[in-house]
Motif scaffolding. Structure first.
Motif, PDB file in Angstrom:
ATOM      1  N   ARG A 208       0.851  -1.192   0.000  1.00 60.77           N
ATOM      2  CA  ARG A 208       0.000   0.000   0.000  1.00 60.77           C
ATOM      3  C   ARG A 208       0.887   1.241   0.000  1.00 60.77           C
ATOM      4  O   ARG A 208       1.826   1.357   0.778  1.00 60.77           O
TER       5      ARG A 208
ATOM      6  N   THR B  37      -3.104   6.421  -6.291  1.00 55.98           N
ATOM      7  CA  THR B  37      -2.702   5.097  -6.731  1.00 55.98           C
ATOM      8  C   THR B  37      -3.854   4.351  -7.392  1.00 55.98           C
ATOM      9  O   THR B  37      -5.024   4.727  -7.251  1.00 55.98           O
ATOM     10  N   ALA B  38      -3.496   3.293  -8.088  1.00 58.50           N
ATOM     11  CA  ALA B  38      -4.473   2.383  -8.675  1.00 58.50           C
ATOM     12  C   ALA B  38      -3.961   0.968  -8.474  1.00 58.50           C
ATOM     13  O   ALA B  38      -2.788   0.690  -8.739  1.00 58.50           O
ATOM     14  N   PRO B  39      -4.795   0.048  -7.987  1.00 62.89           N
ATOM     15  CA  PRO B  39      -4.345  -1.340  -7.809  1.00 62.89           C
ATOM     16  C   PRO B  39      -4.110  -1.999  -9.160  1.00 62.89           C
ATOM     17  O   PRO B  39      -4.885  -1.799 -10.104  1.00 62.89           O
TER      18      PRO B  39
ATOM     19  N   SER C  72      -2.194  -8.654  -7.752  1.00 68.84           N
ATOM     20  CA  SER C  72      -1.422  -9.200  -6.647  1.00 68.84           C
ATOM     21  C   SER C  72      -0.636 -10.415  -7.116  1.00 68.84           C
ATOM     22  O   SER C  72      -0.936 -10.988  -8.170  1.00 68.84           O
TER      23      SER C  72
ATOM     24  N   ASP D  71      -0.361  -7.206  -2.712  1.00 63.93           N
ATOM     25  CA  ASP D  71      -0.974  -6.268  -3.659  1.00 63.93           C
ATOM     26  C   ASP D  71       0.070  -5.314  -4.223  1.00 63.93           C
ATOM     27  O   ASP D  71       1.011  -4.919  -3.528  1.00 63.93           O
TER      28      ASP D  71
ATOM     29  N   HIS E  43       0.565  -1.646  -6.745  1.00 64.80           N
ATOM     30  CA  HIS E  43      -0.122  -0.431  -7.175  1.00 64.80           C
ATOM     31  C   HIS E  43       0.739   0.365  -8.158  1.00 64.80           C
ATOM     32  O   HIS E  43       1.971   0.325  -8.093  1.00 64.80           O
TER      33      HIS E  43
ATOM     34  N   ALA F 227       1.297   4.386  -9.264  1.00 71.31           N
ATOM     35  CA  ALA F 227       1.100   5.669  -8.573  1.00 71.31           C
ATOM     36  C   ALA F 227       1.599   6.830  -9.429  1.00 71.31           C
ATOM     37  O   ALA F 227       2.563   6.692 -10.190  1.00 71.31           O
TER      38      ALA F 227
ATOM     39  N   SER G 217      -3.462   1.413 -14.801  1.00 68.81           N
ATOM     40  CA  SER G 217      -4.513   1.010 -13.872  1.00 68.81           C
ATOM     41  C   SER G 217      -5.291  -0.207 -14.364  1.00 68.81           C
ATOM     42  O   SER G 217      -6.029  -0.816 -13.599  1.00 68.81           O
TER      43      SER G 217
END
Length: 296
Positions: free
Chosen positions: A153, A161-163, A166, A264, A266, A268, A286
């Protein structure tokens, strides 16, 4: 005021110096020389009749007049870039885009993503830097990177941010290590406390039957893989980086090792980012899917 003598490159130069803090950094970002940047600033100050910067050590600080000009110019510059981008296909975009990534993200999704960007944006130069997450956050916040890919995170008030999916963490060793494994003497290799994965790995080790094994730390996953392949112990590895070694049997699962939660990742950018090209690339990022290693 001879406003007709102020060119767009004057404002672009001003905004990048304000963002990066030095003439040298702005020169690198704009693919020019520091003397050229200094000349642009002198021209702009001469046209406006006021100083825009004052030196503070090695950095350049904005004067009150400079801060006001930056504040008023930034949204205008962003809108102007948006107009230009809207008048042409994004494939015709030019410039330099700086991408930062952690080692795991770089191995998992970056090659395909960057290769596709190169095909779709042939006139954009890409600069890729592999760094620790803590450094990536600092580079983004300071304007030294445009977009970053990192594990865990990312909590920073200046970033959004965008996930992007994972990945799994696997306990692995070479077959001969597993065959002779000692629950008190076989070394376990983990990423160091500089990694956002360190806490996850340390907690998993403490909860396992291997908690009494010596714990060794390394800040480079590929080096850890090489050590474990040479029989140097057990490793906890991100699945994409050991996929081939597992497939050909050089690394096998460690019996009795506890399952670990997926990690996870991300993408950014700066929260205040207004450059249409950077925002378009971030929108692409994203839609990444680390498990599928694809982009929509």
């Amino acid at each position: 005021m001879p406003i007709n003598r102020i060119a767009f490159y004057h404002l672009e130069t001003l905004l990048w110096i304000a963002r990066l803090g030095t003439f040298a950094a702005a020169a690198t970002r704009l693919n020019t020389t520091q003397p050229a940047i200094s000349a642009r600033v002198r021209e702009l100050e001469s046209h406006l009749g006021t100083a825009l910067f004052r030196r503070e050590g090695r950095a350049m600080a904005l004067t009150p007049a400079g801060r006001e000009l930056v504040r008023e110019s930034e949204p205008l510059w962003a809108r102007f870039q948006g107009v230009l981008m809207g008048c042409s296909d994004i494939s015709g975009a030019t410039g330099i885009v700086r991408i930062g990534a952690g080692e795991i993200a770089a191995a998992s999704c970056l090659p395909g993503f960057v290769a596709q960007l190169g095909r779709d944006l042939p006139q954009v130069s890409l600069e890729v830097d592999i760094a620790l997450t803590v450094d990536l956050i600092q580079q983004l916040a300071s304007g030294h990177a445009d977009i970053a890919f990192a594990a865990g995170r990312i909590a920073h008030p200046m970033l959004r941010t965008a996930p992007i999916g994972s990945i799994d963490l696997l306990w692995l060793a070479r077959p001969s290590t597993v065959a002779t494994m000692d629950a008190t003497q076989t070394p376990i290799w983990s990423l160091s406390n500089l990694s956002p994965l360190y806490r996850i790995m340390k907690e998993a080790i403490a909860a396992s039957a291997l908690a009494d094994c010596p714990l060794n730390l390394c800040n480079n996953v590929r080096t850890m893989i090489d050590i474990v392949l040479e029989g140097g112990g057990i490793g906890i590895f991100p699945e994409p980086m050991v996929r081939h070694q597992v497939a050909d049997g050089r690394l096998i699962p460690v019996p009795g090792a506890p399952a670990m939660p997926p990690v996870d990742f991300h993408a950014a950018v700066r929260a205040a980012e207004a450059d249409p090209l950077i925002l378009a690339i971030f929108a692409r990022a994203s839609h990444l899917n680390l498990r599928g290693d694809t982009a929509a």
